[in-house]
Design a protein around this motif. Sequence first.
Motif, PDB file in Angstrom:
ATOM      1  N   ARG A  93      55.058 167.441  14.119  1.00 49.34           N
ATOM      2  CA  ARG A  93      54.547 168.047  15.349  1.00 49.34           C
ATOM      3  C   ARG A  93      55.573 167.977  16.478  1.00 49.34           C
ATOM      4  O   ARG A  93      55.206 168.031  17.650  1.00 49.34           O
ATOM      5  CB  ARG A  93      53.266 167.351  15.798  1.00 49.34           C
ATOM      6  CG  ARG A  93      52.085 167.604  14.886  1.00 49.34           C
ATOM      7  CD  ARG A  93      50.878 166.841  15.403  1.00 49.34           C
ATOM      8  NE  ARG A  93      49.694 167.150  14.653  1.00 49.34           N
ATOM      9  CZ  ARG A  93      48.676 167.883  15.139  1.00 49.34           C
ATOM     10  NH1 ARG A  93      48.726 168.367  16.344  1.00 49.34           N
ATOM     11  NH2 ARG A  93      47.622 168.109  14.401  1.00 49.34           N
ATOM     12  N   LEU A  94      56.844 167.872  16.128  1.00 54.72           N
ATOM     13  CA  LEU A  94      57.877 167.734  17.148  1.00 54.72           C
ATOM     14  C   LEU A  94      57.931 168.923  18.098  1.00 54.72           C
ATOM     15  O   LEU A  94      58.223 168.767  19.274  1.00 54.72           O
ATOM     16  CB  LEU A  94      59.245 167.516  16.493  1.00 54.72           C
ATOM     17  CG  LEU A  94      60.385 167.152  17.421  1.00 54.72           C
ATOM     18  CD1 LEU A  94      60.074 165.898  18.228  1.00 54.72           C
ATOM     19  CD2 LEU A  94      61.667 166.946  16.637  1.00 54.72           C
ATOM     20  N   SER A 136      49.910 166.161  29.209  1.00 54.86           N
ATOM     21  CA  SER A 136      50.599 167.241  28.513  1.00 54.86           C
ATOM     22  C   SER A 136      51.523 166.657  27.454  1.00 54.86           C
ATOM     23  O   SER A 136      51.980 165.519  27.570  1.00 54.86           O
ATOM     24  CB  SER A 136      51.436 168.076  29.490  1.00 54.86           C
ATOM     25  OG  SER A 136      50.610 168.687  30.452  1.00 54.86           O
ATOM     26  N   VAL A 137      51.791 167.467  26.439  1.00 54.49           N
ATOM     27  CA  VAL A 137      52.722 167.096  25.377  1.00 54.49           C
ATOM     28  C   VAL A 137      53.699 168.240  25.213  1.00 54.49           C
ATOM     29  O   VAL A 137      53.294 169.399  25.124  1.00 54.49           O
ATOM     30  CB  VAL A 137      51.975 166.852  24.042  1.00 54.49           C
ATOM     31  CG1 VAL A 137      52.950 166.636  22.905  1.00 54.49           C
ATOM     32  CG2 VAL A 137      51.009 165.695  24.166  1.00 54.49           C
ATOM     33  N   ARG A 138      54.994 167.900  25.211  1.00 47.05           N
ATOM     34  CA  ARG A 138      56.028 168.911  24.992  1.00 47.05           C
ATOM     35  C   ARG A 138      57.181 168.288  24.227  1.00 47.05           C
ATOM     36  O   ARG A 138      57.765 167.301  24.675  1.00 47.05           O
ATOM     37  CB  ARG A 138      56.547 169.477  26.310  1.00 47.05           C
ATOM     38  CG  ARG A 138      55.559 170.351  27.033  1.00 47.05           C
ATOM     39  CD  ARG A 138      56.178 171.108  28.207  1.00 47.05           C
ATOM     40  NE  ARG A 138      56.710 170.272  29.260  1.00 47.05           N
ATOM     41  CZ  ARG A 138      55.997 169.709  30.215  1.00 47.05           C
ATOM     42  NH1 ARG A 138      54.688 169.851  30.237  1.00 47.05           N
ATOM     43  NH2 ARG A 138      56.579 168.973  31.141  1.00 47.05           N
ATOM     44  N   ASN A 139      57.489 168.875  23.085  1.00 38.83           N
ATOM     45  CA  ASN A 139      58.683 168.521  22.325  1.00 38.83           C
ATOM     46  C   ASN A 139      58.869 167.019  22.117  1.00 38.83           C
ATOM     47  O   ASN A 139      59.945 166.477  22.344  1.00 38.83           O
ATOM     48  CB  ASN A 139      59.918 169.128  23.002  1.00 38.83           C
ATOM     49  CG  ASN A 139      59.787 170.629  23.149  1.00 38.83           C
ATOM     50  OD1 ASN A 139      59.334 171.303  22.229  1.00 38.83           O
ATOM     51  ND2 ASN A 139      60.150 171.150  24.299  1.00 38.83           N
ATOM     52  N   GLY A 140      57.819 166.360  21.717  1.00 38.53           N
ATOM     53  CA  GLY A 140      57.913 164.942  21.394  1.00 38.53           C
ATOM     54  C   GLY A 140      57.760 163.985  22.557  1.00 38.53           C
ATOM     55  O   GLY A 140      57.984 162.792  22.406  1.00 38.53           O
ATOM     56  N   ARG A 143      59.568 161.034  20.290  1.00 41.16           N
ATOM     57  CA  ARG A 143      60.007 162.047  19.321  1.00 41.16           C
ATOM     58  C   ARG A 143      59.777 161.607  17.880  1.00 41.16           C
ATOM     59  O   ARG A 143      59.362 162.406  17.046  1.00 41.16           O
ATOM     60  CB  ARG A 143      61.469 162.390  19.557  1.00 41.16           C
ATOM     61  CG  ARG A 143      61.709 163.116  20.867  1.00 41.16           C
ATOM     62  CD  ARG A 143      63.173 163.449  21.075  1.00 41.16           C
ATOM     63  NE  ARG A 143      63.722 164.296  20.036  1.00 41.16           N
ATOM     64  CZ  ARG A 143      63.625 165.623  19.999  1.00 41.16           C
ATOM     65  NH1 ARG A 143      62.991 166.254  20.955  1.00 41.16           N
ATOM     66  NH2 ARG A 143      64.156 166.315  19.015  1.00 41.16           N
ATOM     67  N   ASP A 144      60.038 160.338  17.574  1.00 40.56           N
ATOM     68  CA  ASP A 144      59.876 159.862  16.204  1.00 40.56           C
ATOM     69  C   ASP A 144      58.427 159.952  15.733  1.00 40.56           C
ATOM     70  O   ASP A 144      58.154 160.302  14.589  1.00 40.56           O
ATOM     71  CB  ASP A 144      60.408 158.438  16.051  1.00 40.56           C
ATOM     72  CG  ASP A 144      59.780 157.447  17.016  1.00 40.56           C
ATOM     73  OD1 ASP A 144      59.303 157.857  18.095  1.00 40.56           O
ATOM     74  OD2 ASP A 144      59.781 156.237  16.697  1.00 40.56           O
ATOM     75  N   VAL A 145      57.488 159.676  16.632  1.00 40.69           N
ATOM     76  CA  VAL A 145      56.066 159.746  16.287  1.00 40.69           C
ATOM     77  C   VAL A 145      55.675 161.182  15.964  1.00 40.69           C
ATOM     78  O   VAL A 145      55.021 161.450  14.951  1.00 40.69           O
ATOM     79  CB  VAL A 145      55.194 159.200  17.443  1.00 40.69           C
ATOM     80  CG1 VAL A 145      53.715 159.422  17.174  1.00 40.69           C
ATOM     81  CG2 VAL A 145      55.494 157.734  17.678  1.00 40.69           C
TER      82      VAL A 145
END
Length: 104
Positions: free
Chosen positions: A75-76, A6-10, A67-69
């Motif tokens: 896409r943050l 999963s991905v959420r907020n960076g 987050r930086d990526v």
Amino acid sequence: MSAVISVRNGSVYLPAEVVQTYFPDIDAVIVLIRDDRLLVMPVHQATAGGCLLKLRNAKGDRVASARDVFLDQDRLDLIAEELPAHWISEQGALCAELPDQMQS
């Protein structure tokens, strides 16, 4: 063999089973986004940097804050649950296709 992440907020969330299968004894990963594909690569030497795989719970789930990526790719705010991911040997990475649109 495939996995679900999963991905959420960076941040990239990795279930314990995924960590045990693809990142055993790994404390950090490199997170990249290339051509709408998320790549999570193990870091084998601590001096190489990367994102720490922080322990999320007693079950062994982990999270890598990148987050930086995600910010660099605008896409943050991306939220993507249950992304299918596959190990690609040529990339040396666990890879997942990112959705085109943000999900809530």
